[in-house]
Design a protein around this motif. Structure first.
Motif, PDB file in Angstrom:
ATOM      1  N   ILE A 242      18.307  44.169  18.536  1.00  0.00           N
ATOM      2  CA  ILE A 242      19.655  44.512  19.007  1.00  0.00           C
ATOM      3  C   ILE A 242      20.498  44.887  17.790  1.00  0.00           C
ATOM      4  N   ILE A 243      21.121  46.043  17.832  1.00  0.00           N
ATOM      5  CA  ILE A 243      21.977  46.489  16.722  1.00  0.00           C
ATOM      6  C   ILE A 243      23.439  46.254  17.113  1.00  0.00           C
ATOM      7  N   GLY A 244      24.102  45.329  16.396  1.00  0.00           N
ATOM      8  CA  GLY A 244      25.523  45.076  16.648  1.00  0.00           C
ATOM      9  C   GLY A 244      25.767  43.755  17.364  1.00  0.00           C
ATOM     10  N   ALA A 245      26.562  42.871  16.724  1.00  0.00           N
ATOM     11  CA  ALA A 245      26.901  41.573  17.327  1.00  0.00           C
ATOM     12  C   ALA A 245      28.321  41.609  17.867  1.00  0.00           C
ATOM     13  N   GLY A 246      28.631  42.647  18.644  1.00  0.00           N
ATOM     14  CA  GLY A 246      29.909  42.693  19.361  1.00  0.00           C
ATOM     15  C   GLY A 246      29.723  42.035  20.725  1.00  0.00           C
TER      16      GLY A 246
ATOM     17  N   TYR B 211      21.027  42.356  14.687  1.00  0.00           N
ATOM     18  CA  TYR B 211      21.356  42.770  13.319  1.00  0.00           C
ATOM     19  C   TYR B 211      22.774  43.316  13.310  1.00  0.00           C
ATOM     20  N   GLU B 212      23.644  42.696  12.500  1.00  0.00           N
ATOM     21  CA  GLU B 212      25.062  43.042  12.479  1.00  0.00           C
ATOM     22  C   GLU B 212      25.448  43.546  11.080  1.00  0.00           C
ATOM     23  N   ALA B 213      26.242  44.616  11.042  1.00  0.00           N
ATOM     24  CA  ALA B 213      26.640  45.206   9.764  1.00  0.00           C
ATOM     25  C   ALA B 213      27.582  44.296   8.974  1.00  0.00           C
ATOM     26  N   ALA B 214      28.482  43.600   9.665  1.00  0.00           N
ATOM     27  CA  ALA B 214      29.488  42.793   8.956  1.00  0.00           C
ATOM     28  C   ALA B 214      28.840  41.601   8.270  1.00  0.00           C
TER      29      ALA B 214
ATOM     30  N   GLY C  87      40.496  41.784  16.281  1.00  0.00           N
ATOM     31  CA  GLY C  87      40.988  42.395  17.511  1.00  0.00           C
ATOM     32  C   GLY C  87      42.069  41.554  18.151  1.00  0.00           C
ATOM     33  N   VAL C  88      42.766  42.149  19.102  1.00  0.00           N
ATOM     34  CA  VAL C  88      43.794  41.408  19.843  1.00  0.00           C
ATOM     35  C   VAL C  88      43.264  41.167  21.258  1.00  0.00           C
ATOM     36  N   GLY C  89      44.107  41.345  22.295  1.00  0.00           N
ATOM     37  CA  GLY C  89      43.686  40.880  23.600  1.00  0.00           C
ATOM     38  C   GLY C  89      42.820  41.849  24.400  1.00  0.00           C
TER      39      GLY C  89
ATOM     40  N   CYS D 115      23.917  48.579  20.198  1.00  0.00           N
ATOM     41  CA  CYS D 115      25.157  47.964  20.732  1.00  0.00           C
ATOM     42  C   CYS D 115      26.194  48.032  19.625  1.00  0.00           C
ATOM     43  N   ASP D 116      26.196  49.141  18.885  1.00  0.00           N
ATOM     44  CA  ASP D 116      26.971  49.205  17.648  1.00  0.00           C
ATOM     45  C   ASP D 116      28.303  49.940  17.800  1.00  0.00           C
ATOM     46  N   GLY D 117      28.869  49.886  19.005  1.00  0.00           N
ATOM     47  CA  GLY D 117      30.268  50.249  19.190  1.00  0.00           C
ATOM     48  C   GLY D 117      30.581  51.730  19.101  1.00  0.00           C
TER      49      GLY D 117
ATOM     50  N   SER E 284      28.794  54.336  16.741  1.00  0.00           N
ATOM     51  CA  SER E 284      27.370  53.984  16.774  1.00  0.00           C
ATOM     52  C   SER E 284      26.471  54.885  15.924  1.00  0.00           C
ATOM     53  N   ALA E 285      25.729  54.254  15.019  1.00  0.00           N
ATOM     54  CA  ALA E 285      24.732  54.978  14.226  1.00  0.00           C
ATOM     55  C   ALA E 285      23.487  55.250  15.070  1.00  0.00           C
ATOM     56  N   VAL E 286      23.224  54.383  16.047  1.00  0.00           N
ATOM     57  CA  VAL E 286      22.051  54.598  16.917  1.00  0.00           C
ATOM     58  C   VAL E 286      22.310  55.823  17.808  1.00  0.00           C
TER      59      VAL E 286
ATOM     60  N   LEU F 188      20.948  52.851  24.331  1.00  0.00           N
ATOM     61  CA  LEU F 188      22.334  52.543  23.954  1.00  0.00           C
ATOM     62  C   LEU F 188      22.963  51.620  24.996  1.00  0.00           C
ATOM     63  N   LEU F 189      23.991  50.866  24.572  1.00  0.00           N
ATOM     64  CA  LEU F 189      24.657  49.921  25.477  1.00  0.00           C
ATOM     65  C   LEU F 189      26.131  49.773  25.064  1.00  0.00           C
ATOM     66  N   GLY F 190      27.005  49.560  26.028  1.00  0.00           N
ATOM     67  CA  GLY F 190      28.428  49.313  25.732  1.00  0.00           C
ATOM     68  C   GLY F 190      29.102  50.557  25.174  1.00  0.00           C
TER      69      GLY F 190
ATOM     70  N   GLY G  60      36.314  48.009  29.125  1.00  0.00           N
ATOM     71  CA  GLY G  60      35.475  48.242  27.947  1.00  0.00           C
ATOM     72  C   GLY G  60      34.481  47.119  27.755  1.00  0.00           C
ATOM     73  N   ALA G  61      34.975  45.898  27.614  1.00  0.00           N
ATOM     74  CA  ALA G  61      34.086  44.754  27.425  1.00  0.00           C
ATOM     75  C   ALA G  61      33.294  44.482  28.705  1.00  0.00           C
ATOM     76  N   GLY G  62      33.953  44.626  29.851  1.00  0.00           N
ATOM     77  CA  GLY G  62      33.301  44.319  31.122  1.00  0.00           C
ATOM     78  C   GLY G  62      32.077  45.186  31.378  1.00  0.00           C
TER      79      GLY G  62
HETATM   80  C1  LIG Z   1      36.913  44.974  15.016  1.00  0.00           C
HETATM   81  C2  LIG Z   1      37.054  45.332  16.478  1.00  0.00           C
HETATM   82  C3  LIG Z   1      38.251  45.038  17.134  1.00  0.00           C
HETATM   83  C4  LIG Z   1      38.420  45.397  18.460  1.00  0.00           C
HETATM   84  N1  LIG Z   1      39.604  45.090  19.072  1.00  0.00           N
HETATM   85  C5  LIG Z   1      39.786  45.408  20.373  1.00  0.00           C
HETATM   86  C6  LIG Z   1      41.009  45.091  21.024  1.00  0.00           C
HETATM   87  O1  LIG Z   1      41.915  44.509  20.435  1.00  0.00           O
HETATM   88  N2  LIG Z   1      41.161  45.459  22.336  1.00  0.00           N
HETATM   89  C7  LIG Z   1      40.160  46.117  23.015  1.00  0.00           C
HETATM   90  O2  LIG Z   1      40.335  46.445  24.187  1.00  0.00           O
HETATM   91  N3  LIG Z   1      38.979  46.396  22.423  1.00  0.00           N
HETATM   92  C8  LIG Z   1      38.772  46.079  21.122  1.00  0.00           C
HETATM   93  N4  LIG Z   1      37.582  46.375  20.514  1.00  0.00           N
HETATM   94  C9  LIG Z   1      36.542  47.078  21.296  1.00  0.00           C
HETATM   95  C10 LIG Z   1      35.837  46.159  22.268  1.00  0.00           C
HETATM   96  O3  LIG Z   1      35.264  45.069  21.603  1.00  0.00           O
HETATM   97  C11 LIG Z   1      34.769  46.998  22.957  1.00  0.00           C
HETATM   98  O4  LIG Z   1      35.389  48.085  23.614  1.00  0.00           O
HETATM   99  C12 LIG Z   1      34.009  46.279  24.050  1.00  0.00           C
HETATM  100  O5  LIG Z   1      34.030  44.908  23.913  1.00  0.00           O
HETATM  101  C13 LIG Z   1      32.566  46.781  24.122  1.00  0.00           C
HETATM  102  O6  LIG Z   1      31.786  46.046  23.191  1.00  0.00           O
HETATM  103  P1  LIG Z   1      30.603  46.621  22.346  1.00  0.00           P
HETATM  104  O7  LIG Z   1      29.700  45.456  22.096  1.00  0.00           O
HETATM  105  O8  LIG Z   1      30.034  47.827  22.949  1.00  0.00           O
HETATM  106  O9  LIG Z   1      31.259  47.072  20.980  1.00  0.00           O
HETATM  107  P2  LIG Z   1      32.010  46.211  19.880  1.00  0.00           P
HETATM  108  O10 LIG Z   1      32.570  44.968  20.450  1.00  0.00           O
HETATM  109  O11 LIG Z   1      32.895  47.151  19.195  1.00  0.00           O
HETATM  110  O12 LIG Z   1      30.831  45.739  18.882  1.00  0.00           O
HETATM  111  C14 LIG Z   1      30.108  46.612  18.049  1.00  0.00           C
HETATM  112  C15 LIG Z   1      29.465  45.787  16.937  1.00  0.00           C
HETATM  113  O13 LIG Z   1      28.524  46.588  16.226  1.00  0.00           O
HETATM  114  C16 LIG Z   1      28.679  46.387  14.837  1.00  0.00           C
HETATM  115  N5  LIG Z   1      28.172  47.589  14.154  1.00  0.00           N
HETATM  116  C17 LIG Z   1      28.771  48.805  14.061  1.00  0.00           C
HETATM  117  N6  LIG Z   1      27.963  49.662  13.400  1.00  0.00           N
HETATM  118  C18 LIG Z   1      26.842  48.972  13.063  1.00  0.00           C
HETATM  119  C19 LIG Z   1      25.639  49.326  12.369  1.00  0.00           C
HETATM  120  N7  LIG Z   1      25.411  50.561  11.892  1.00  0.00           N
HETATM  121  N8  LIG Z   1      24.688  48.362  12.190  1.00  0.00           N
HETATM  122  C20 LIG Z   1      24.886  47.098  12.673  1.00  0.00           C
HETATM  123  N9  LIG Z   1      26.015  46.712  13.326  1.00  0.00           N
HETATM  124  C21 LIG Z   1      26.969  47.645  13.536  1.00  0.00           C
HETATM  125  C22 LIG Z   1      30.185  46.171  14.694  1.00  0.00           C
HETATM  126  O14 LIG Z   1      30.504  45.529  13.468  1.00  0.00           O
HETATM  127  C23 LIG Z   1      30.488  45.310  15.906  1.00  0.00           C
HETATM  128  O15 LIG Z   1      30.283  43.936  15.651  1.00  0.00           O
HETATM  129  C24 LIG Z   1      37.369  46.048  19.174  1.00  0.00           C
HETATM  130  C25 LIG Z   1      36.165  46.337  18.515  1.00  0.00           C
HETATM  131  C26 LIG Z   1      35.991  45.976  17.195  1.00  0.00           C
HETATM  132  C27 LIG Z   1      34.682  46.291  16.482  1.00  0.00           C
END
Ligand SMILES: Cc1cc2nc3c(=O)[nH]c(=O)nc-3n(C[C@H](O)[C@H](O)[C@H](O)COP(=O)(O)OP(=O)(O)OC[C@H]3O[C@@H](n4cnc5c(N)ncnc54)[C@H](O)[C@@H]3O)c2cc1C
Length: 417
Positions: free
Chosen positions: A5-9, A29-32, A39-41, A161-163, A166-168, A301-303, A316-318
């Motif tokens: 899994i790429i990304g600990a969001g 595997y998480e980049a940070a 983030g906020v709410g 799952c890298d937001g 996304s690099a993926v 890809l996911l999310g 977004g999160a849902g």
């Molecule tokens: C710092 C941050 C703050 C946010 N704040 C808000 C907010 O206030 N309100 C809101 O509505 N949404 C916010 N979001 C977005 C929200 O989290 C997402 O829209 C939603 O939860 C979907 O989640 P996700 O897991 O797809 O992506 P995200 O929750 O964004 O998670 C993606 C993860 O992948 C990691 N990542 C990125 N690139 C790589 C890589 N190349 N290799 C490994 N890891 C990688 C990131 O560091 C992050 O931990 C924020 C996202 C981030 C990253």
């Protein structure tokens, strides 16, 4: 079968918990270098809390969030337009939570470490490339500012799952274009403030041309001075300022305060609350056109990596959580990884594409747009002369249907896996 899994969001961590629930090994595997509460709410609707509850997280989430009671709509003069109950208060079997995004991420992260072990989450590993063959996928990582190569990871399948950056996704879709700017910029913040309305009300005020506010408490437990942690967003139509989608860019009060300076109502001094903010961030409302395909052999890809959407409508999160549950179901079905990823895409791509498009044209706050346009942004005498309850219900239920959270649909789903 081990899943990389790429990304600990929110999406990546939920996927790990859903896979663990079904006895499918995985590693994130998480980049940070560390998981910080950034983030906020955000709001979690019952279609997502149903899954988090099944994962045993409801008690913890209830302790650190606000269980949203109602969604209320006002014009910029503070005149009441409409309210509807939310979550359990509306008869759903699961709650709606207003929560700080970083706090939700920490809860998920703790659960992953506790259940899967410390080794399951590998930090400081930024994904840069993957190669696959008939036996599996090898992922490559770098770390630190000098981008030092890290050990690669072998898996049966890899999930990006890298937001939003996304690099993926870039690997699977090298011609993927830039973000699409909506014409709206959001200033987001949190303020310690006195409870307003029910103390658990999510409130939408005004409209985008002159400034729209979204306000909801995300934390109650500040009893010593009778304050809540209140999350707010000011959304304002303006030319693109920083259309790069950086969630952590600091914002300036002077860039948007004129939009809410006159919003001082007997139920809430919006301008006063905004001026007392602990934190202000700026984010452009951006998305991308839906992709025709997410799964390529053993990689998917996911999310947000799969379907970046405007952060309106609380999805977004849902949708990332719903993706995670769906993918874990397919990966534990007994099918091979490639078949499982194809089945997941069939189950989720069309649905999430519809949410991306609905967030552009017909999000829940379209009720405010209708009132704004029909009144030419003037005060009204009687709201029933402006919009009927039936029209409001059509707008509200229409979005719930597209995003998959009508009460009957959610309650009919069994809580089992
Ligand atoms: C710092 C941050 C703050 C946010 N704040 C808000 C907010 O206030 N309100 C809101 O509505 N949404 C916010 N979001 C977005 C929200 O989290 C997402 O829209 C939603 O939860 C979907 O989640 P996700 O897991 O797809 O992506 P995200 O929750 O964004 O998670 C993606 C993860 O992948 C990691 N990542 C990125 N690139 C790589 C890589 N190349 N290799 C490994 N890891 C990688 C990131 O560091 C992050 O931990 C924020 C996202 C981030 C990253």
């Amino acid at each position: 079968m081990t899943i990389t899994i790429i990304g600990a969001g929110i999406g990546g961590l939920t996927l790990a918990l859903c896979l663990h629930e079904r006895n499918v090994p995985c590693r994130i595997y998480e980049a940070a270098p560390q998981v910080e509460a950034l983030g906020v709410g955000i709001n979690l609707l019952p279609h997502a809390t149903r899954i988090l509850s099944r994962l045993g997280l409801e008690k913890r989430l209830a302790e650190i969030s606000v269980e949203t009671q109602e969604l209320c709509f006002y014009n910029k003069y503070g005149q009441f337009i409409h309210s509807e109950l939310r979550g359990r208060f509306a008869g759903y079997d699961w709650p709606q939570y207003s929560i700080r995004r970083g706090t939700l991420q920490e809860v998920l992260c703790d659960a992953v470490r506790e259940r899967l072990g410390e080794d399951a989450l590998v930090l400081d590993h930024r994904f840069v490339h993957a190669e696959q063959d008939s036996k599996g996928v090898t992922a490559q990582f770098v770390s630190g500012e000098d981008e030092a190569p890290r050990h690669g990871a072998q898996g049966s399948a890899l999930v990006g799952c890298d937001g939003v950056h996304s690099a993926v996704r870039a690997l699977l879709h090298p011609g993927d274009g830039p973000f699409r700017y909506s014409g709206v910029t959001m200033w987001r913040g949190v303020t310690r403030w006195r409870p307003y309305l029910t103390g658990a009300s999510m409130t939408l005020v005004g409209w985008l041309a002159t400034g729209k506010m979204v306000i909801y408490p995300i934390r109650h437990d500040m009893a010593e001075d009778d304050c809540h942690m209140v999350n707010w967003l000011c959304e304002l139509e303006c030319p693109a300022r920083y259309p790069d989608g950086d969630w952590s860019r600091p914002g300036e009060l002077g860039d948007f305060i004129s939009a809410c300076e006159d919003m001082r109502f007997d139920w809430l001094d919006v301008a006063g609350m905004v001026k007392a903010a602990d934190l202000i961030l700026e984010y452009p409302m951006v998305d991308k056109d839906p992709l025709p395909r997410w799964s390529f052999g053993r990689i998917t890809l996911l999310g947000d990596a799969a379907h970046p959407m405007y952060p309106r409508g609380s999805n977004g999160a849902g949708q990332a959580i719903l993706d995670a549950d769906s993918l874990a179901t397919q990966l534990s079905s007994g099918a091979g990884p490639e078949e499982a990823l194809t089945a997941y895409e069939s189950a989720r791509l069309e649905t999430t594409s519809a949410v991306v498009l609905a967030n552009r044209t017909s999000p829940p706050d379209a009720i405010l747009r209708e009132v704004f346009e029909r009144t030419c942004d003037q005060p009204f005498t009687d709201i029933s002369d402006v919009i009927t309850p039936e029209e409001i219900a059509t707008l509200s239920e229409g979005y719930k249907r597209v995003a998959g959270f009508r009460k009957t649909d959610v309650n009919e789903k069994a809580a089992s896996t």
